[in-house]
Each structure stands twice: as structure tokens, then as C-alpha cells.
Design a protein around this motif. Structure first.
Motif, PDB file in Angstrom:
ATOM      1  N   PRO A  96       0.815  -1.215   0.000  1.00 22.93           N
ATOM      2  CA  PRO A  96       0.000   0.000   0.000  1.00 22.93           C
ATOM      3  C   PRO A  96       0.852   1.270   0.000  1.00 22.93           C
ATOM      4  CG  PRO A  96      -0.261  -1.219   2.075  1.00 22.93           C
ATOM      5  CD  PRO A  96       0.663  -2.006   1.221  1.00 22.93           C
ATOM      6  N   VAL A  97       0.395   2.269  -0.741  1.00 23.62           N
ATOM      7  CA  VAL A  97       1.088   3.550  -0.812  1.00 23.62           C
ATOM      8  C   VAL A  97       0.145   4.640  -0.320  1.00 23.62           C
ATOM      9  CG1 VAL A  97       2.221   5.222  -2.333  1.00 23.62           C
ATOM     10  CG2 VAL A  97       2.401   2.767  -2.830  1.00 23.62           C
ATOM     11  N   PHE A  98       0.622   5.440   0.637  1.00 25.18           N
ATOM     12  CA  PHE A  98      -0.151   6.623   1.020  1.00 25.18           C
ATOM     13  C   PHE A  98       0.680   7.865   0.731  1.00 25.18           C
ATOM     14  CE2 PHE A  98       1.850   7.957   5.021  1.00 25.18           C
ATOM     15  CZ  PHE A  98       2.522   6.809   5.424  1.00 25.18           C
ATOM     16  N   ALA A  99       0.024   9.006   0.737  1.00 26.03           N
ATOM     17  CA  ALA A  99       0.723  10.219   0.325  1.00 26.03           C
ATOM     18  C   ALA A  99       0.306  11.397   1.172  1.00 26.03           C
ATOM     19  CB  ALA A  99       0.437  10.509  -1.147  1.00 26.03           C
ATOM     20  N   GLY A 100       1.207  12.336   1.291  1.00 22.78           N
ATOM     21  CA  GLY A 100       0.914  13.568   2.006  1.00 22.78           C
ATOM     22  C   GLY A 100       1.476  14.745   1.242  1.00 22.78           C
ATOM     23  N   ILE A 116      -3.473   5.114  -5.040  1.00 22.88           N
ATOM     24  CA  ILE A 116      -2.922   5.655  -3.785  1.00 22.88           C
ATOM     25  C   ILE A 116      -3.988   5.433  -2.708  1.00 22.88           C
ATOM     26  CG2 ILE A 116      -2.107   7.724  -2.595  1.00 22.88           C
ATOM     27  CD1 ILE A 116      -0.145   7.011  -4.706  1.00 22.88           C
ATOM     28  N   ARG A 117      -3.616   4.784  -1.618  1.00 23.15           N
ATOM     29  CA  ARG A 117      -4.632   4.300  -0.687  1.00 23.15           C
ATOM     30  C   ARG A 117      -5.163   5.362   0.252  1.00 23.15           C
ATOM     31  NH1 ARG A 117      -3.991  -1.275  -0.481  1.00 23.15           N
ATOM     32  NH2 ARG A 117      -5.724  -1.319   0.985  1.00 23.15           N
ATOM     33  N   ALA A 118      -4.331   6.361   0.578  1.00 18.62           N
ATOM     34  CA  ALA A 118      -4.804   7.434   1.449  1.00 18.62           C
ATOM     35  C   ALA A 118      -4.003   8.681   1.137  1.00 18.62           C
ATOM     36  CB  ALA A 118      -4.635   7.049   2.918  1.00 18.62           C
ATOM     37  N   ILE A 119      -4.659   9.833   1.249  1.00 14.45           N
ATOM     38  CA  ILE A 119      -3.988  11.101   0.958  1.00 14.45           C
ATOM     39  C   ILE A 119      -4.258  12.069   2.104  1.00 14.45           C
ATOM     40  CG2 ILE A 119      -3.941  13.095  -0.588  1.00 14.45           C
ATOM     41  CD1 ILE A 119      -4.519  11.144  -2.885  1.00 14.45           C
ATOM     42  N   THR A 132      -4.229   5.416  10.122  1.00 16.03           N
ATOM     43  CA  THR A 132      -4.446   4.923   8.758  1.00 16.03           C
ATOM     44  C   THR A 132      -3.284   4.034   8.311  1.00 16.03           C
ATOM     45  OG1 THR A 132      -5.627   6.970   8.256  1.00 16.03           O
ATOM     46  CG2 THR A 132      -4.942   5.629   6.387  1.00 16.03           C
ATOM     47  N   ALA A 133      -2.068   4.466   8.625  1.00  9.72           N
ATOM     48  CA  ALA A 133      -0.892   3.671   8.247  1.00  9.72           C
ATOM     49  C   ALA A 133      -0.968   2.282   8.882  1.00  9.72           C
ATOM     50  CB  ALA A 133       0.393   4.387   8.670  1.00  9.72           C
ATOM     51  N   GLN A 134      -1.362   2.239  10.144  1.00 14.64           N
ATOM     52  CA  GLN A 134      -1.478   0.944  10.815  1.00 14.64           C
ATOM     53  C   GLN A 134      -2.517   0.068  10.143  1.00 14.64           C
ATOM     54  OE1 GLN A 134      -2.066   2.520  14.748  1.00 14.64           O
ATOM     55  NE2 GLN A 134      -0.051   1.829  15.463  1.00 14.64           N
TER      56      GLN A 134
END
Ligand SMILES: Nc1nc2c(ncn2[C@@H]2O[C@H](COP(=O)(O)OP(=O)(O)OP(=O)(O)O)[C@@H](O)[C@H]2O)c(=O)[nH]1
Ligand SMILES: [Mg+2]
Lengths: 141, 325
Positions: A96-100, A116-119, A132-134
Motif C-alpha cells: 500500500p502507498v499513502f501520500a501527504g 494511492i490508498r490514502a492522501i 491509517t498507516a497501521q
């Protein structure tokens, strides 16, 4: 998520934090890295100005459960999908890839569709990012 | 034996240069996963005993920067290199920030370099055993040289001697007091002293001070620690540093020190593994085994002291053969 069906993980979550793009500020990424560490994760901090190729290579060598990308320069529409594409090409599309960063809603919507799973925007609390990362890492485990 | 069909799939993949599998098996080792064992067993006879060069020293002296310059030098000479960078885990959260990769410079498609960050985790067996096993995987995977970075404080510092064939202690100018307090430990560890940041004032003094300290030999095995000045920012001293490593490795071959060192490290590794196993078994049995539980009851009731109980425990029940669970 953490119900009785799933045994607790025996080892820390490994997460790669990287900053693609050319902007030279990584304060935000470092704050997130420390928050993830304080939540018990092993954070591989790859630093500034990483190309998508370098990011994917680092993720594979470090065998991470999760990738977090941070960007301020506005090149997200080019760089994030490239990372996802390279991951898929390496049969690592399930990481999974998240972004900020500063990402307009319209772009965020398209990036999520691209995988992208979460922004997280600039105002997001560290609790939300860590939580969210967890979840993302656990769902994969 | 080569190409034996009984070789585990993961072992075969690692021998064939599959870096993804290598990375995954390293995780198994780090996690103490049982899956690692057959792979390690299968690959052990395929290891060559390549040079394992440890770089240790206080926080921020330039260990990772030196590793990047050494990687550059080794690649220019056509040698493949793997790096293991170990950082401490937080005793509070168990997490850590592993930032040594930041300094690494390489062509993004260069398959001759592999970099892995490890947290010390402080679990049973400790960082030394896991790191040794990871180095062995990298050896079997065909890398010509393995570089290991550890922060020089506490346990990790000493552990480098159980891992590396050549140990470099990295210092910087104006670490005088630190050198004095660390002296005893440092001189047991160092095959080479590297005064990095020699572009900063005071490097010559630091080098001279070290030379004075080093003059107080003789040293076990007959090797007098080399002293090298480097600057990664001015790009000086890298060749001299690597020459010192090669000189030490050649010395090991010439004097039989390589075999002796390997035996010493293997003995320490086996003892450590046995200690872990016995510890695990006894801890498990302390609550299950009725006789051991009676001992524990007696100690709790203060009719027996812990030392006497420990002595009886050992005599009463030597560890059974593994697998008879
Ligand atoms: N002036 C000078 N600075 C250097 C030199 N080598 C490294 N540095 C700087 O020292 C700082 C730490 O470098 P690293 O290579 O990360 O040091 P390290 O020993 O790996 O650090 P830790 O892993 O955190 O213990 C960085 O800001 C480098 O740019 C050098 O030769 N001269
Ligand atoms: Mg470092």
C-alpha cells in the motif's frame, strides 16, 4: 481489524518514507516519520529528491509493508502514478502507498482511483496518519 | 550438490540472484521466523567467507557517507557490494527511524549494490546473530564485499567484532574526551581508525593523539591498528581507507588470523544460539513442568533462594533434544 480472527503481528511494521520531486523541504516528512516510529514502526527514511525508480528499489530491498510519499512541489500527478506503475511491474502492487502534501481535491480523487490508498493534506493530525498507516499495513499482513 | 532439487525454493532463488527473495528472507531472519531456518541451512555451504567490513563510531561522524564513497570505489573496481546499516530500536516504542540510506549514491539500476537497513530490536538472540545471518545471506547471494554500519554505543558497538572480519572505528577531530573514555573498548574493536571530516580543523591533532594511543601495543594477533584520515566532502582518503582494509584482510590470510577469527565468531554464535534455546525452553517449562513449578513456589515462599533454584534447575533438567516438544 484487530479482532480475534487475526493474530497480532509478531514484528514491527516496516514503512518507507520518501520524498519524490525537487522541493527541498522534508520537515513534514520527518515529523511523520517520528510519529510512526513512536507508534512502534520501523521507518526507513529515504530522504529528499528520490526518483520513482529509487523509491521502488528501496521499498523492495527493505521489504517494507507500506510506502509513504510526501510532496510539496506539485509534481504528484506525474510521480505518484509512476511509483504505482513501477511497483506493479515488480509484482509488488500489493504494497500500500499513502501520500501527504499539498494536493488539490480533484487530483486527490484521481490519485485514489489510480491506487494511492490514502492522501493527507497539510492539516491532517498525526493520529489520523498513524492510525491509517497501521490499518493499511495490517490489512496487508 | 549444485542444483540439488531438494534446495528450498527461496535458497535457489537467492543463489540465482533474485533480490526480492533475498530481501524477504532477510525479513524472515529479522523476525525470527521459522521459515528462515531451512534457507539458512541450505545456503551455509554456499557461502564463500567474503570480507565483512564493519564501520562503527559515535553518532553523526560520517559512517554512512563513508559507506557511500566506499561503494563508489568498489563499484569502480568492478566489485559488487552489499550494505547492512543497523540502528537502535527505541526502548519505549520498539520503533526506529532508519536514516542511513539517505547518504547512498548509486545508479538506480545498478544490481551490483544492495542496501538494507536493520533495527536492533533488542530481541532474544540480539542484533549480532541476526546481522551475522543476514551477512551470510548476502555472501551466498554473491556479493564480493559486505559493509556493516553500527552506531558505536552500548551493545551494538561490541557486537561488530562478532560480525566483521575488519572493523573500522570512525572518529572525527575534537573527539578527544570521547576517545579517552571509549579507549579500552575502541582498541579491542578497531583494526583501523578512520579520522573522518579531516577537512575540519584539528584533524592532524586527532590523528597524532590516536597514533600515540596506538603505539601502546602489542596487539593480540600481531596487527597494529592502522590510522587513516578521510573527508567525504573533500573526497579524500577513500582509497587509503580501502587499502588499509585490504592490508588487514591480507594480514588475516597470511597469518591464519582469518580462520582463528572465524572460529571465534562461530563459537560465540553457537553459544549465543544455545543460550537462546535453553532460555526459551526453560522459560516455557517453568510454568508447565510440575517439578520446576514447585521450585518456583519455594523461591516465591522464600524457602529457597533464586541461585539455589537455578542450580537445581540446571541439574534436574538438562535441555532436551530439539524437536521433542
Ligand atoms: N565536514 C564534513 N562533514 C561530513 C563529512 N562526512 C560526513 N559529513 C556530514 O556529517 C553528517 C553525518 O553524516 P552521516 O554519514 O550520516 O554520519 P553517520 O555516522 O552515518 O550518522 P549516524 O548514522 O546518524 O550515526 C552529515 O551532515 C554529513 O554531510 C566530512 O568528511 N566532512
Ligand atoms: Mg549513518
Amino acid at each position: 481489524m484487530s479482532g480475534p480472527r487475526r493474530p497480532a503481528r509478531r514484528h514491527p511494521i516496516r514503512v518507507l518514507i520518501a520524498k519524490p520531486g525537487l522541493d527541498g523541504h522534508d520537515r513534514g516528512a520527518k515529523v511523520v516519520a517520528r510519529a510512526l516510529r513512536d507508534a512502534g514502526m520501523e521507518v526507513i527514511y529515504a530522504g529528499l529528491r528520490q526518483t520513482p525508480e529509487e523509491i521502488v528499489r528501496a521499498a523492495l530491498e527493505e521489504d517494507v509493508d507500506l510506502i509513504g510519499l510526501s510532496i510539496l512541489s506539485g509534481a504528484h500527478m506525474a510521480l505518484f502514478p509512476k511509483v504505482l506503475k513501477l511497483l506493479k511491474a515488480q509484482k509488488a502492487g500489493s504494497v500500500p502507498v499513502f501520500a501527504g502534501g499539498i494536493i488539490p481535491d480533484e487530483d486527490a480523487h484521481r490519485l485514489k482511483k489510480a491506487g494511492i490508498r490514502a492522501i493527507f493534506g497539510p492539516g491532517t493530525s498525526l493520529e489520523e496518519i498513524v492510525g491509517t498507516a497501521q490499518k493499511l499495513a495490517r490489512r496487508r499482513a | 550438490m549444485k542444483g540439488s532439487p531438494r534446495l528450498p525454493t527461496a535458497a535457489r532463488a537467492i543463489l540465482a540472484g533474485d533480490r526480492r527473495t533475498l530481501a524477504r528472507v532477510i525479513s524472515w531472519v529479522e523476525n525470527g521466523s521459522p521459515s528462515a531456518e531451512p534457507v539458512l541451512r541450505a545456503l551455509y555451504p554456499r557461502t564463500h567467507g567474503v570480507p565483512v567490513v564493519g564501520l562503527t563510531g559515535p553518532l553523526g561522524v560520517g559512517k554512512s557517507s563513508l559507506i557511500s564513497t566506499l561503494v563508489g570505489l568498489l563499484r569502480a573496481r568492478g566489485r559488487s557490494v552489499a550494505v547492512v546499516a543497523v540502528d537502535p530500536s527505541s526502548p519505549f516504542s520498539g520503533g526506529s527511524v532508519l536514516g542511513d540510506r539517505i547518504r547512498l549514491e548509486r545508479r538506480p539500476d545498478d544490481a551490483g549494490v544492495f542496501f538494507r537497513s536493520m533495527a536492533s530490536r533488542g530481541a532474544a538472540g540480539g542484533v549480532a546473530t541476526a546481522t551475522l545471518e543476514v551477512c551470510r545471506l548476502l555472501d551466498a547471494a554473491g556479493f564480493d564485499v559486505v559493509l556493516v554500519e553500527t552506531v558505536g554505543s552500548g551493545q551494538v558497538d561490541v557486537a561488530i567484532r562478532e560480525i566483521a572480519t575488519t572493523s573500522i572505528v570512525v572518529l572525527v577531530p575534537h573527539l578527544g574526551d570521547e576517545v579517552q573514555t571509549l579507549k579500552a573498548g575502541l582498541f579491542e574493536i578497531a583494526d583501523i581508525f578512520c579520522v573522518n571530516k579531516s577537512d575540519l580543523p584539528g584533524a592532524d591533532v586527532a590523528r597524532r593523539d590516536l597514533a600515540d594511543l596506538v603505539a601502546h601495543g602489542p596487539y593480540e594477533g600481531g596487527w597494529t591498528p592502522a590510522i587513516v584520515s578521510t573527508s567525504t566532502t573533500a573526497a579524500t582518503g577513500t582509497e587509503e581507507l580501502w587499502s588499509a582494509v585490504e592490508a588487514h584482510e591480507a594480514f588475516l590470510d597470511r597469518t591464519g588470523g582469518r580462520r582463528a577469527g572465524e572460529r571465534r565468531r562461530l563459537a560465540a554464535e553457537i553459544v549465543g544460539l544455545v543460550r537462546d534455546r535453553v532460555g526459551r525452553e526453560l522459560t516455557g517449562r517453568l510454568e508447565r513442568d510440575p517439578e520446576l513449578r514447585r521450585l518456583l513456589d519455594a523461591v516465591t515462599a522464600r524457602t529457597l533462594d533464586p541461585r539455589s533454584a537455578a542450580r537445581r534447575l540446571r541439574l534436574a533438567s538438562p535441555p532436551g533434544p530439539e524437536g521433542r516438544r
